[in-house]
Motif scaffolding. Sequence first.
Motif, PDB file in Angstrom:
ATOM      1  N   GLY A  87       0.791  -1.220   0.000  1.00  9.50           N
ATOM      2  CA  GLY A  87       0.000   0.000   0.000  1.00  9.50           C
ATOM      3  C   GLY A  87       0.825   1.273   0.000  1.00  9.50           C
ATOM      4  O   GLY A  87       0.279   2.367  -0.008  1.00  9.50           O
ATOM      5  N   ASP A 139       1.443   3.047  -5.460  1.00  8.96           N
ATOM      6  CA  ASP A 139       0.333   2.644  -6.323  1.00  8.96           C
ATOM      7  C   ASP A 139       0.864   1.864  -7.521  1.00  8.96           C
ATOM      8  O   ASP A 139       2.057   1.578  -7.614  1.00  8.96           O
ATOM      9  CB  ASP A 139      -0.495   3.864  -6.763  1.00  8.96           C
ATOM     10  N   GLU A 140      -0.011   1.489  -8.447  1.00  4.69           N
ATOM     11  CA  GLU A 140       0.399   0.651  -9.580  1.00  4.69           C
ATOM     12  C   GLU A 140       1.346   1.359 -10.535  1.00  4.69           C
ATOM     13  O   GLU A 140       2.045   0.715 -11.309  1.00  4.69           O
ATOM     14  CB  GLU A 140      -0.829   0.124 -10.337  1.00  4.69           C
ATOM     15  N   ASN A 148       4.034   5.560  -7.875  1.00  9.91           N
ATOM     16  CA  ASN A 148       3.990   6.796  -7.100  1.00  9.91           C
ATOM     17  C   ASN A 148       3.723   6.484  -5.633  1.00  9.91           C
ATOM     18  O   ASN A 148       3.035   5.509  -5.303  1.00  9.91           O
ATOM     19  CB  ASN A 148       2.893   7.718  -7.641  1.00  9.91           C
ATOM     20  N   THR A 149       4.269   7.319  -4.755  1.00 11.25           N
ATOM     21  CA  THR A 149       4.073   7.087  -3.327  1.00 11.25           C
ATOM     22  C   THR A 149       2.655   7.437  -2.916  1.00 11.25           C
ATOM     23  O   THR A 149       2.036   8.350  -3.460  1.00 11.25           O
ATOM     24  CB  THR A 149       5.063   7.916  -2.490  1.00 11.25           C
ATOM     25  N   VAL A 150       2.149   6.706  -1.945  1.00 15.80           N
ATOM     26  CA  VAL A 150       0.820   6.930  -1.379  1.00 15.80           C
ATOM     27  C   VAL A 150       1.022   7.284   0.085  1.00 15.80           C
ATOM     28  O   VAL A 150       1.731   6.571   0.810  1.00 15.80           O
ATOM     29  CB  VAL A 150      -0.054   5.664  -1.510  1.00 15.80           C
TER      30      VAL A 150
END
Length: 103
Positions: free
Chosen positions: A68, A71-72, A75-77
């Motif tokens: 988590g 993302d796919e 990029n950082t979440v």
Amino acid sequence: AFMTSFVYPVVSHWIWDSAGWISAFNEEPAFVESDGCGMIDYAGSGVVHMTGGVAALWAAFILGPRIGRFDELGNTVNIPPHNISMQALGVFILWFGWYGFNC
């Protein structure tokens, strides 16, 4: 249990025993081209922290990034903060352990 039973005794023997291949007190040094320069460990901190650091590096490499966190597209979440009271409790437990070990 694996670290304390198998890995740490081997690494500590390499450095602390006078017959260890990396010990500065070995009669037949492993590093002949450097005039037999071995390792002298002050109070055991080098062996402990090197072994723990290498183990942590391999664990981070094997586990990979947190689920988590990206993302796919890569990029950082942003991960929202967790329970602050549990974080504070963890800090106090670490402080208590540190004082118990060092004082």
